[in-house]
Scaffold this motif. Structure first.
Motif, PDB file in Angstrom:
ATOM      1  N   TRP A 116      46.356  43.298  38.897  1.00  0.00           N
ATOM      2  CA  TRP A 116      46.448  42.056  39.669  1.00  0.00           C
ATOM      3  C   TRP A 116      45.092  41.678  40.252  1.00  0.00           C
ATOM      4  CZ3 TRP A 116      45.547  41.512  44.954  1.00  0.00           C
ATOM      5  CH2 TRP A 116      45.836  40.257  45.485  1.00  0.00           C
ATOM      6  N   ALA A 117      44.373  42.676  40.811  1.00  0.00           N
ATOM      7  CA  ALA A 117      43.058  42.393  41.390  1.00  0.00           C
ATOM      8  C   ALA A 117      42.078  41.921  40.332  1.00  0.00           C
ATOM      9  CB  ALA A 117      42.526  43.649  42.090  1.00  0.00           C
ATOM     10  N   LEU A 119      42.776  40.409  37.433  1.00  0.00           N
ATOM     11  CA  LEU A 119      43.129  39.052  37.004  1.00  0.00           C
ATOM     12  C   LEU A 119      42.784  38.025  38.072  1.00  0.00           C
ATOM     13  CD1 LEU A 119      46.574  39.662  35.238  1.00  0.00           C
ATOM     14  CD2 LEU A 119      44.365  39.226  34.176  1.00  0.00           C
ATOM     15  N   SER A 120      43.001  38.376  39.339  1.00  0.00           N
ATOM     16  CA  SER A 120      42.675  37.448  40.422  1.00  0.00           C
ATOM     17  C   SER A 120      41.188  37.154  40.467  1.00  0.00           C
ATOM     18  CB  SER A 120      43.139  38.032  41.766  1.00  0.00           C
ATOM     19  OG  SER A 120      44.535  38.234  41.757  1.00  0.00           O
ATOM     20  N   LEU A 121      40.374  38.127  40.071  1.00  0.00           N
ATOM     21  CA  LEU A 121      38.931  37.924  40.092  1.00  0.00           C
ATOM     22  C   LEU A 121      38.425  37.250  38.830  1.00  0.00           C
ATOM     23  CD1 LEU A 121      36.184  38.430  41.451  1.00  0.00           C
ATOM     24  CD2 LEU A 121      36.126  40.664  40.336  1.00  0.00           C
ATOM     25  N   ARG A 123      40.209  35.420  36.481  1.00  0.00           N
ATOM     26  CA  ARG A 123      40.763  34.115  36.113  1.00  0.00           C
ATOM     27  C   ARG A 123      39.915  32.963  36.637  1.00  0.00           C
ATOM     28  NH1 ARG A 123      45.323  34.742  38.090  1.00  0.00           N
ATOM     29  NH2 ARG A 123      46.390  35.577  36.268  1.00  0.00           N
ATOM     30  N   PRO A 124      39.509  32.956  37.932  1.00  0.00           N
ATOM     31  CA  PRO A 124      38.622  31.874  38.389  1.00  0.00           C
ATOM     32  C   PRO A 124      37.291  31.851  37.656  1.00  0.00           C
ATOM     33  CG  PRO A 124      39.610  33.004  40.262  1.00  0.00           C
ATOM     34  CD  PRO A 124      39.924  33.825  39.058  1.00  0.00           C
ATOM     35  N   THR A 147      39.613  28.574  43.919  1.00  0.00           N
ATOM     36  CA  THR A 147      40.416  29.775  44.127  1.00  0.00           C
ATOM     37  C   THR A 147      39.572  31.007  43.852  1.00  0.00           C
ATOM     38  OG1 THR A 147      41.192  29.712  41.822  1.00  0.00           O
ATOM     39  CG2 THR A 147      42.546  28.590  43.473  1.00  0.00           C
ATOM     40  N   GLY A 148      40.126  32.173  44.235  1.00  0.00           N
ATOM     41  CA  GLY A 148      39.427  33.424  43.987  1.00  0.00           C
ATOM     42  C   GLY A 148      38.673  33.918  45.203  1.00  0.00           C
ATOM     43  N   ARG A 153      34.680  30.895  45.079  1.00  0.00           N
ATOM     44  CA  ARG A 153      35.021  29.590  45.658  1.00  0.00           C
ATOM     45  C   ARG A 153      33.763  28.805  46.009  1.00  0.00           C
ATOM     46  NH1 ARG A 153      38.670  32.668  48.778  1.00  0.00           N
ATOM     47  NH2 ARG A 153      37.442  32.250  50.646  1.00  0.00           N
TER      48      ARG A 153
END
Length: 388
Positions: A116-117, A119-121, A123-124, A147-148, A153
């Motif tokens: 999850w971490a 992908l969260s980093l 993807r943006p 986002t991110g 951001r």
């Protein structure tokens, strides 16, 4: 603990009646798989092992027990002579089940959290890179979602501001070029009309020729500065387009030949591509001899070669010749003075707008090869498969 279990089991069996002992042994074996009790008929116990010291004061009176196989098996008899054999099964060392389950749960949780971490980093960052790759001057840029992490951001916010500023600059440039085009062509038109009233035919011809050159130069400059190759893309047969361009030059007396595959489809603007290849062929006609247009095909691209037998371009100057207002050796041809140095630059701009590439190379035996590589249209493969 194991010895206490043995004492408890033997005490319970000794206190029970002979009919109850079988049920007790069965329940003991079922609930304590590490141990096993086997009962036999009453008889006389045979003492051939050692009497464990731990059991001397803990077993009921009359219960005999002996240890065998390094205390892994016990045999003996109860107070009424009922024989028994009690085995302590070997346990393999290892983690208890709850420890394994706990470690597995922790490992799965860490994996899910790490995924999850990541992908969260990423993807943006992926969206940011895709927006940068697709950014162009021919459309209104879409604003990226901020986002991110804080750093991502901040970079996205700066990228959005940059897109807006560039879009505003392009809009202002377009309006300015439209005004310049009108302001320049209007006096040229007035001068052309006035030239028609000049009585001297020689002066009139020279003046009209100069006006034609001025109008061509203004048109070329405006087209290049406008980046004006933004017409709607459509599937087209590149072989047919090249054949028609070559025929137009033949009609005006140029010695141009076409040789290539019969059909190859690309995605592009027919008008823009026609102008690009016309510029390349016109360059070969002016500066070279006997230009030839070749069309080759690879798995992913259509390759067009405009080949001539002229003086060519030195290797150190080939890249420079693709820049605007760069001209070759003026003494190489009697027609060289007619150029403005925009033909190759406009051709390259058009080719790059079609996601292609224009390069200049030396021809074996002397001369120049202008090579254009364009991606083939994806629908061509589908059409060929259907035809098969």
């Amino acid at each position: 603990m194991s010895a206490s279990i043995v004492v408890t089991a033997l005490t319970a069996l000794d206190a029970a009646s002979a009919t109850e002992r079988s049920a007790i042994a069965t329940a003991f074996n079922a609930n304590l798989p590490e141990f096993h009790i086997a009962l036999s008929e009453p008889g006389i116990a045979v003492r051939d092992g050692g009497y464990p010291v731990y059991f001397r004061s803990r077993l009921p009176a009359g219960v005999e027990v002996e240890a065998h196989d390094v205390d892994k098996q016990f045999s003996g008899s109860l107070h009424d002579g009922q024989k028994f054999v009690l085995s302590a099964l070997t346990r393999h060392p290892g983690f208890p089940r709850f420890v394994i389950v706990s470690l597995g749960f922790v490992a799965i949780s860490l994996f899910v959290f790490s995924l999850w971490a990541a992908l969260s980093l990423t993807r943006p960052l992926t969206n940011f890179a895709n927006a940068a790759e697709s950014f162009g001057l021919d459309s209104v840029p879409a604003q990226l979602a901020e986002t991110g992490p804080a750093e991502v951001r901040k970079a996205t916010r700066a990228f959005n501001r940059m897109q807006r500023r560039i879009a505003e600059m392009v809009s202002q440039r377009t309006r300015m070029l439209t005004s310049v085009s009108h302001d320049l062509r209007t006096p040229i038109t007035r001068m052309r009309l006035r030239a028609e009233y000049i009585e001297s035919s020689e002066t009139k011809v020279k003046l009209l020729r100069d006006l034609d050159q001025m109008e061509a130069m203004v048109g070329g400059c405006l087209d290049y500065l406008r980046g004006g190759f933004q017409q709607e893309m459509a599937p087209l047969d590149l072989a047919s387009l090249l054949q028609s361009v070559a025929d137009e030059f033949v009609d005006v007396g140029a010695d141009v030949r076409y040789d290539g595959v019969e059909h190859v489809n690309v995605l592009g603007s027919p008008d823009d591509l026609q102008r690009a290849f016309s510029n390349l062929i016109d360059n070969s006609v002016k500066y070279g001899e006997s230009p030839e247009v070749r069309l080759l095909e690879s798995d992913e691209a259509a390759v067009v070669e405009v080949v001539d037998k002229g003086p060519g371009i030195p290797q150190e100057k080939r890249q420079t010749m693709l820049e605007p207002f760069e001209r070759g050796d003026l003494g190489a041809s009697s027609n060289a003075s007619e150029g403005f140095g925009l033909g190759l630059a406009i051709a390259r701009a058009i080719v790059e707008a079609h996601h292609g590439r224009l390069t200049l190379d030396e021809r074996t035996g002397g001369g120049l090869i202008a090579r254009v590589s364009l991606p083939k249209a994806a629908f061509e493969t589908k059409r060929n498969n259907l035809s098969k």
